[in-house]
Design a protein around this motif. Structure first.
Motif, PDB file in Angstrom:
ATOM      1  N   LEU A   1       0.886  -1.084  -0.079  1.00 45.68           N
ATOM      2  CA  LEU A   1      -0.158   0.204   0.274  1.00 45.68           C
ATOM      3  C   LEU A   1       0.956   1.241  -0.042  1.00 45.68           C
ATOM      4  O   LEU A   1       1.828   1.403   0.708  1.00 45.68           O
ATOM      5  N   ALA A   2       0.774   2.222  -0.869  1.00 45.50           N
ATOM      6  CA  ALA A   2       1.490   3.354  -0.966  1.00 45.50           C
ATOM      7  C   ALA A   2       1.080   4.308  -0.068  1.00 45.50           C
ATOM      8  O   ALA A   2      -0.293   4.450   0.100  1.00 45.50           O
ATOM      9  N   VAL A   3       1.788   5.222   0.485  1.00 41.05           N
ATOM     10  CA  VAL A   3       1.645   6.291   1.333  1.00 41.05           C
ATOM     11  C   VAL A   3       1.941   7.617   0.923  1.00 41.05           C
ATOM     12  O   VAL A   3       2.966   7.666   0.424  1.00 41.05           O
ATOM     13  N   LEU A   4       0.970   8.333   0.987  1.00 36.81           N
ATOM     14  CA  LEU A   4       1.456   9.668   0.568  1.00 36.81           C
ATOM     15  C   LEU A   4       2.423  10.456   1.188  1.00 36.81           C
ATOM     16  O   LEU A   4       2.408  10.450   2.488  1.00 36.81           O
ATOM     17  N   GLN A   5       3.461  10.856   0.437  1.00 34.55           N
ATOM     18  CA  GLN A   5       4.547  11.733   1.130  1.00 34.55           C
ATOM     19  C   GLN A   5       4.468  13.321   1.057  1.00 34.55           C
ATOM     20  O   GLN A   5       4.870  13.980   1.895  1.00 34.55           O
TER      21      GLN A   5
END
Length: 168
Positions: A56-60
């Protein structure tokens, strides 16, 4: 019996025939046999585990259009919304720009190894669009209606998923 104390073939066969004639063992109950056979059927029908790892990609970072952000290198603000996601060993650079027709262009690049020529899908409950990334892991979607979408990238070993992206 021969001189070595061993049975010859004829004596051996006679003993087997006598055992078969005097056999008084009972068969297993029918329900036990059925249950045992079903054990093997359920093992054969069990699905194999997937070898694909889901990340799951996490917003940076999320830079809105036409606004300069602190620490941004360019002298002017970009007309496109830029988002940077982290997904394990990979990062995702995503840019969203509204065109004159009101529809959105979404383009980006998967940074890191393993996603050249991968399948890229952007979808929501109303629509689904797919493309393939190029050899540099870059991709582009044109004429996407505004809304909330999920974006996924899949290669043989890994799937990266970005949930609830506001394409606006």
């Amino acid at each position: 019996m021969n001189f070595a104390g061993k049975m010859n073939n004829e004596d051996f066969l006679n003993k087997i025939v006598r055992l078969m004639e005097t056999d008084n063992s009972a068969d297993a109950p029918a329900d036990s046999i059925k249950w045992t056979k079903n054990l093997f059927l359920s093992r054969a029908a069990a699905p194999k585990k997937s070898l694909v790892q889901k990340v799951l990609a996490v917003l940076q970072m999320d830079l809105s259009p036409n606004r300069a952000a602190f620490g941004e290198r360019s002298a002017s603000a970009s007309p496109a919304r830029q988002m940077l996601f982290q997904a394990g060993e990979n990062d995702l650079d995503l840019r969203i720009k509204q065109e004159e027709n009101g529809l959105m262009n979404v383009r980006g690049q998967i940074l890191g190894e393993g996603f050249a020529d991968c399948l890229v899908v952007i979808s929501n409950e109303n629509a689904s669009f797919e493309t393939r990334a190029n050899e540099l892991s870059e991709f582009k979607f044109a004429d996407i209606p505004s809304g909330k979408y999920a974006l996924s990238f899949r290669n043989r070993e890994k799937e990266i998923v970005v949930e609830d992206i506001g394409i606006e």
